[in-house]
Motif scaffolding. Structure first.
Motif, short mmCIF file in Angstrom:
data_model
loop_
_atom_site.label_atom_id
_atom_site.label_comp_id
_atom_site.label_asym_id
_atom_site.label_seq_id
_atom_site.Cartn_x
_atom_site.Cartn_y
_atom_site.Cartn_z
N GLY A 33 47.83 108.70 -76.41
CA GLY A 33 47.40 107.32 -76.64
C GLY A 33 45.98 107.20 -77.13
O GLY A 33 45.60 107.79 -78.15
N GLU A 34 45.17 106.45 -76.38
CA GLU A 34 43.79 106.13 -76.79
C GLU A 34 42.76 107.14 -76.29
O GLU A 34 41.55 106.93 -76.45
N GLN A 35 43.21 108.22 -75.69
CA GLN A 35 42.27 109.15 -75.05
C GLN A 35 41.14 109.61 -75.98
O GLN A 35 39.97 109.60 -75.61
N VAL A 50 38.01 100.84 -69.95
CA VAL A 50 39.36 101.35 -70.17
C VAL A 50 40.34 100.73 -69.19
O VAL A 50 40.14 100.80 -67.98
N MET A 52 44.17 101.25 -68.42
CA MET A 52 45.26 102.17 -68.75
C MET A 52 46.15 102.34 -67.53
O MET A 52 45.65 102.57 -66.43
N GLY A 56 48.77 107.38 -67.43
CA GLY A 56 48.42 107.35 -68.84
C GLY A 56 47.34 108.35 -69.24
O GLY A 56 47.06 108.53 -70.42
N LYS A 58 43.99 108.55 -67.56
CA LYS A 58 42.63 108.00 -67.44
C LYS A 58 41.61 109.06 -67.07
O LYS A 58 40.51 109.08 -67.61
N CYS A 61 39.85 111.07 -69.63
CA CYS A 61 38.94 110.31 -70.49
C CYS A 61 37.48 110.46 -70.07
O CYS A 61 36.58 110.28 -70.89
N SER A 215 45.58 99.88 -73.01
CA SER A 215 46.79 100.61 -73.37
C SER A 215 48.03 99.83 -72.96
O SER A 215 48.00 99.00 -72.05
#
Length: 305
Positions: A33-35, A50, A52, A56, A58, A61, A215
């Motif tokens: 994902g957005e990592q 963040v 999430m 997910g 986290k 990150c 997310s």
């Protein structure tokens, strides 16, 4: 925008091959994902927020940027059990016990001195602290003597009076972080936050032009089912029957109070299910032992508050 002062505190993401670092430290081939965007944001010295869902990714990150940055990242976490779990995982990846430590009330004075010695020698990349630990003046003074790369505020919803897990100590974090170093980048992370809670987090941590990542909460690997509650005896019978069908799998059962955790764990054990209770009334040694038993599959079920 993040200040130039903040940008000097950590490495530029352009200087680091993040995918190589991901493979080296965690053995993963790609980000979820957005990592990657989140990691680049904190490495660029920007305040980052963040949201999430659980599962997910986290933790990675802030763990990865901590490992590739100069100095030690301070991770504020409200749960002692979670700290131990995270530290054990990081040590497992690196095979170096000095790389991550936690500092909280579960440690003896001797253990605390050992942690601080590793920090002063620059051996530690991640330090997990309880908010109560961070508010102690002796610890604030100590953090002046080490290089801090950034601060991660995990379970950031605890900062909000509108949140479901409000912790008053979280409201003091911004003031304390400024005492340590007012230019430190902050990454705030939570699995859940209403718009009102989001605003409260940004305001109370005084995040400067934060980069915000939200997310999707759709988890294709999760199944939800609501079952009408009948009699207590029938509920217990259904629970035992369900768990017995899940052999070689592990799980957590949440209850509303400590007494119920103990009673339910004993009921499960009486039915041939390896189970233990886990709650704040247990001493630190027992909690740590039971957590390790669960992680090592020595018990199948933890019943917790």
């Amino acid at each position: 925008m993040a200040t130039a002062e903040k940008d000097k505190k950590v490495k530029s993401p352009n200087m680091i091959n993040l995918k190589d670092a991901l493979q080296e430290y965690f053995g993963f081939d790609k980000f979820k994902g957005e990592q990657e965007g989140i990691i680049k944001s904190i490495l660029a010295g920007k305040d980052t927020f963040v949201i999430m869902p659980t599962g997910g990714g986290k933790s990675l990150c802030y763990q990865l940027p901590a490992l590739v940055s100069e100095g030690t990242a301070i991770i504020v976490s409200p749960l002692i059990a979670l700290m131990k779990n995270q530290v054990d995982l990081i040590r497992g990846y690196s095979h170096d016990d000095n790389v991550a430590h936690f500092l909280n009330s579960s440690l003896s004075k001797v253990q605390q001195r050992k942690v601080k010695a590793d920090l002063l020698e620059g051996k530690t990349k991640l330090l997990y602290v309880a908010p109560e630990t961070l508010t102690k003046k002796e610890n604030i003074d100590f953090f002046h003597d080490i290089k801090v790369s950034f601060v991660a505020v995990d379970e950031a919803h605890c900062i909000s009076e509108w949140g479901h897990d409000f912790r008053p100590e979280y409201r003091k974090l911004r003031e304390i972080i400024k005492e340590i170093n007012e230019d430190l980048p902050i990454i705030a992370l939570t699995a859940t936050a209403t718009p009102k809670v989001q605003d409260d987090i940004v305001k109370n941590l005084d995040l400067q032009d934060p980069v915000i990542f939200i997310s999707s909460f759709n988890r294709a690997n999760l199944f939800y089912e609501i079952i009408p509650k009948t009699s207590k005896a029938q509920v217990l019978k259904n629970m035992v029957k369900y768990i017995q069908k899940q052999r070689h799998k592990s799980g957590i059962i949440y209850t509303l109070n400590r007494k119920t955790t103990e009673e339910l764990a004993k009921t499960l054990e009486a039915n041939g299910i390896r189970a233990v209770a886990y709650h704040a009334g247990l001493d630190a040694q027992t909690r740590a032992m039971r957590q390790d038993q669960f992680l090592k599959d020595d018990v199948e079920v933890i019943v917790a508050t």
